[in-house]
Design a protein around this motif. Sequence first.
Motif, PDB file in Angstrom:
ATOM      1  N   SER A   1      23.087 102.694  -2.458  1.00 15.13           N
ATOM      2  CA  SER A   1      21.941 102.751  -3.874  1.00 15.13           C
ATOM      3  C   SER A   1      20.785 104.067  -3.488  1.00 15.13           C
ATOM      4  CB  SER A   1      21.226 101.390  -4.049  1.00 15.13           C
ATOM      5  OG  SER A   1      20.316 101.163  -4.433  1.00 15.13           O
TER       6      SER A   1
ATOM      7  N   THR B   1      20.501 106.721  -6.482  1.00 12.25           N
ATOM      8  CA  THR B   1      19.229 106.042  -7.013  1.00 12.25           C
ATOM      9  C   THR B   1      17.930 106.413  -6.259  1.00 12.25           C
ATOM     10  OG1 THR B   1      19.458 104.341  -6.392  1.00 12.25           O
ATOM     11  CG2 THR B   1      20.846 104.713  -8.196  1.00 12.25           C
ATOM     12  N   GLU B   2      17.436 106.744  -5.428  1.00 10.86           N
ATOM     13  CA  GLU B   2      15.946 106.400  -4.775  1.00 10.86           C
ATOM     14  C   GLU B   2      14.942 105.062  -4.697  1.00 10.86           C
ATOM     15  OE1 GLU B   2      13.795 110.388  -5.838  1.00 10.86           O
ATOM     16  OE2 GLU B   2      15.022 111.143  -4.393  1.00 10.86           O
ATOM     17  N   ARG B   3      16.647 104.601  -4.889  1.00 13.53           N
ATOM     18  CA  ARG B   3      16.019 102.727  -4.692  1.00 13.53           C
ATOM     19  C   ARG B   3      16.492 101.923  -3.614  1.00 13.53           C
ATOM     20  NH1 ARG B   3      11.891 102.088  -8.468  1.00 13.53           N
ATOM     21  NH2 ARG B   3      12.660  99.695  -8.695  1.00 13.53           N
TER      22      ARG B   3
ATOM     23  N   GLN C   1      10.410 103.600  -3.922  1.00 17.35           N
ATOM     24  CA  GLN C   1      10.741 105.381  -4.071  1.00 17.35           C
ATOM     25  C   GLN C   1      11.434 105.818  -2.480  1.00 17.35           C
ATOM     26  OE1 GLN C   1       9.477 108.589  -6.161  1.00 17.35           O
ATOM     27  NE2 GLN C   1      11.170 109.927  -5.374  1.00 17.35           N
TER      28      GLN C   1
ATOM     29  N   ARG D   1      16.341 110.317   0.136  1.00 13.92           N
ATOM     30  CA  ARG D   1      17.960 110.514  -0.137  1.00 13.92           C
ATOM     31  C   ARG D   1      18.193 111.221   1.156  1.00 13.92           C
ATOM     32  NH1 ARG D   1      17.932 112.334  -5.886  1.00 13.92           N
ATOM     33  NH2 ARG D   1      19.263 110.776  -6.877  1.00 13.92           N
TER      34      ARG D   1
END
Length: 221
Positions: free
Chosen positions: A58, A62-64, A118, A121
């Motif tokens: 995830s 999505t950086e979340r 956030q 990645r």
Amino acid sequence: MATVAGTPHGPVRVNAVLDAPLSRWLWLVKWILVIPHYVVLFFLWIAFIVVSVIAFFSILFTERYPRPLFDFNLGVLRWTWRVGYYSYGALATDRYPPFSLGEQPDYPARLDVVYPEQLSRGLVLVKWWLLAIPHYIVIGFFLGGYHLGWWDGGLVAVLSVIAAVIMAFTETYPRDLFELIVGLNRWVLRVAAYAALMTDTYPPFRLDMGGTEPSAGKSLS
């Protein structure tokens, strides 16, 4: 140390209160009393690993870190910390830990991790298996492990038992030992949260001793 909005001393907050009075001899049987917790935690940690893998992908795309997954893993860390604090990770309370993933504000061992809006990645690819290696070496000494057929309890367990023995004869848990033991656990929990991808803030190589975070506790640089 890196800062996070609303948490000037870092995203991982470990606090503990030394209970008094403590039983002089209950610590001798706590290894039996916590067996139900160990059974549950065995399965919870399997789920923790699975959730961490899902969170990895995830974050990568999505950086979340999905909030429900984050809250679950935080709950596992909280549960583990409470059980350790009651048993041989500190032996600093006789209050039986609740069977709960939720926050327990009235329990003497507390843990919180600020939810990150956030995450990087790039860091998610390397922090748990590469960047955290120096910390793994250090906390391995704190926690011990299984070596050549023997279980080495590590520094935390040894110091906790020493504190309990002293308490058995003096009726007092040595305050300096308490502050050191909590500091060692704080280091471990910071690394656990980082390795579980719950924060991008690198854990400091610093022993922040005492029941409260560095703002009010002692630090050994």
